[in-house]
Scaffold this active site. Sequence first.
Site, PDB file in Angstrom:
ATOM      1  CB  SER B 158      -0.961  -0.040   1.192  1.00 40.92           C
ATOM      2  OG  SER B 158      -1.853   1.021   1.107  1.00 40.92           O
ATOM      3  CG  ASP B 182      -4.151  -3.089  -3.756  1.00 46.67           C
ATOM      4  OD1 ASP B 182      -4.184  -2.885  -4.979  1.00 46.67           O
ATOM      5  OD2 ASP B 182      -5.107  -2.869  -3.015  1.00 46.67           O
ATOM      6  CG  HIS B 252      -5.673  -2.235   0.455  1.00 48.19           C
ATOM      7  ND1 HIS B 252      -5.101  -1.912  -0.744  1.00 48.19           N
ATOM      8  CD2 HIS B 252      -5.032  -1.492   1.399  1.00 48.19           C
ATOM      9  CE1 HIS B 252      -4.145  -1.022  -0.535  1.00 48.19           C
ATOM     10  NE2 HIS B 252      -4.078  -0.758   0.753  1.00 48.19           N
TER      11      HIS B 252
END
Lengths: 260, 451
Positions: B158, B182, B252
């Site tokens: 992330s 992600d 996610h």
Amino acid sequence: MTSKTNAMDNIQLQNTNTNGNDGAAHVDIEPVAAGNGEGQGYPTERDGLLARQANAGNGETMPSPHEVEAQRRTNPEKCAMCRIKDQLNEKVFGVFRLWMIIVLILIAIIVVIVVSMTLCTVLYEDVDEKFDSSLFDVPLYFNGSFRLPNQDFTEDFLSLSSNKSQEVAAELQQKLADLYRTSPALGRYFSTAEIYDFRSGSVIAEYKLAFVMPADEQDQLRNFTLSREMVYNVLRQFLYDQEAEESELMYIDPGSLTMY
Amino acid sequence: MFLWQYLAPFLLITIQICRAQTCEDFTDLDLSHAFIGTSLRIKLLLYTRENATCGILLSHTNPTAHPQFKLSRPTTFVIHGYRPTGSPPNWIHNITDMLLSRDDMNVIVVDWNHGAANVNYMKAVENTHKAADNLTALMKKLQEHGVSLSSVHLIGVSLGAHISGFIGASLNSTIGRITALDPAGPLFTGKPPEDRLDPTDAQFVDVLHTDIDALGFREPLGHIDFYANGGTDQPGCPKTIFSGGSYFKCDHQRSVFLYLDSEEQKCASRAYPCTSYSDYMDGQCLNCDRFGTAGCPVFGYDITKWKDVLLNLGQTKTYFSTNKKSPFCMTNYVVDIVTWNQEIRWGYITIKLHSGSKEAVATIDHKVSKFKKFTQTKLLAQFDKDVPSVKKISLKFTTGNVLKPKYKLRVLRMRLTPIERKERPLCRYDILLPENEEVTFRPIPCEEYNF
């Protein structure tokens, strides 16, 4: 007599009221008259008759127009709701009330939908199941051979006239005919299956398959449904399916199948 | 002797305390910290095969001083993302274990929980730049001590993915590899390459997208970008907000679990280059010729096998599908069906492969398929598991129509071709498929096809 005159008086009074009042009051009374099923909205010279009917029909449950008006004037805010309630509870025809009629109509609609759907399903004709075999006139042949590894090639197989070879041929022909006749795609075009020779090598059977097809579709059929690939593989997969009976006398070796 | 009896327990306790002090854990914060906001403080936790479960706190100024840090080994950094609740990531030990089981290396967990734990996401984003500066200085230190930056691998989750990108950019792409799991989308989408991760940040950048429609980044960011299940909704993740917090993070977080699965080598997920997920699902992107004998790239840790060819191709966008849970990989087949129904039939096909007690299922329902007379309908069938030698196949045709009469699909030929294994296709001819009825049969090896 007294009730009649009362009713007449009421109507008279009501008329004067209506005339003397503003439009709202007029509208308030109107549906009461309309709801009684006669369809007359406006007060006419027949009002007397109408009011009498209303009284006679609704008896004690129906308050006189006077009372209704009085009630409405006292609770003006309730009016819209109570009017709908009143309308729903009014007797429309015999013992039926308005809400009953509405529910019945809804049920009727649902029933019609369900019935038409089931009819549609029951009466549905699968166009793929319909064919006219009288139009099938173009013949198509396939020849080939397969091996019966569990048979011994005896003298009997030399000629097709012997009992033994006739017996085996008949059984094989039956097998082939049953297979192609029950085939969803090929069944309608199948005509005959014939075993026309036996050769040695355990026993090798020579067969001939005959199909007939309609002239106008023959090009497509030759390329797809009645292609060699199709006719050959329908037989081939059938031979592979018989795996369990490998030791049986009539077992056909799937690997030995040829077709041209 | 008498004295020892009393001393021994004391000694044991002191040893225990000393040990506990040397083992450093990931910073555990709670919601109150996140509400107040935290300022950036970075902790470096070293894990090696010698101390796989006990993290060693490394010094920023002299990271190589610790005897457990071996210069000869490659070094992998794991950089986490935004921590809205301040809790440690639940996958942190899985990823260190998995990396150490694959290779003898220095695994450094970058713990910037102080900085990432903040209800204000913008503050956490601000901190990514500071964290990157801090870590860049660390990399330079490592380089001074003889660590080759090309043997450094940054795994960023992330926000961590963008941190990796910033580090890489300030080191002039000398870092060996960046893996972005992600990469974060909010506040990064639409930014120029210097404000986000991009392929020039390292010698090789591989990116996994699992939540492009919410917390992830939609556009390709690396040399290869994997879009799992199209990158949007992950199977098995809640579809409504009523499932609570997992509704927001499930898609996610799936990126980490997919990567862990690939590291563990439970099974391989081939990823196919394609312009869109729907084209891929329609079976239009199964050509792997450009990758030569290696075939299409296998998603995950071992993508380095395709590094050279991918670098030549520039940027490659690939797609693959997964199961609801681990093992995530699916097995792909192409199914083609030729029918002879006079009228066009529309419907969905469910295929089952049987082999002894094993059964694999593929449902082709991403869109309704069209079956036209004598025309081949080609479909991509994705099975939940791999069945080695298929003995039987079941087919089911459904239309989803309740109101209409039950149709029959009349199949001339159905052919099942494995994509990932070099095996002969399986065929079956002349099948009648009544709607909603499962038909089971024995396939035969295909021989020749003329239609």
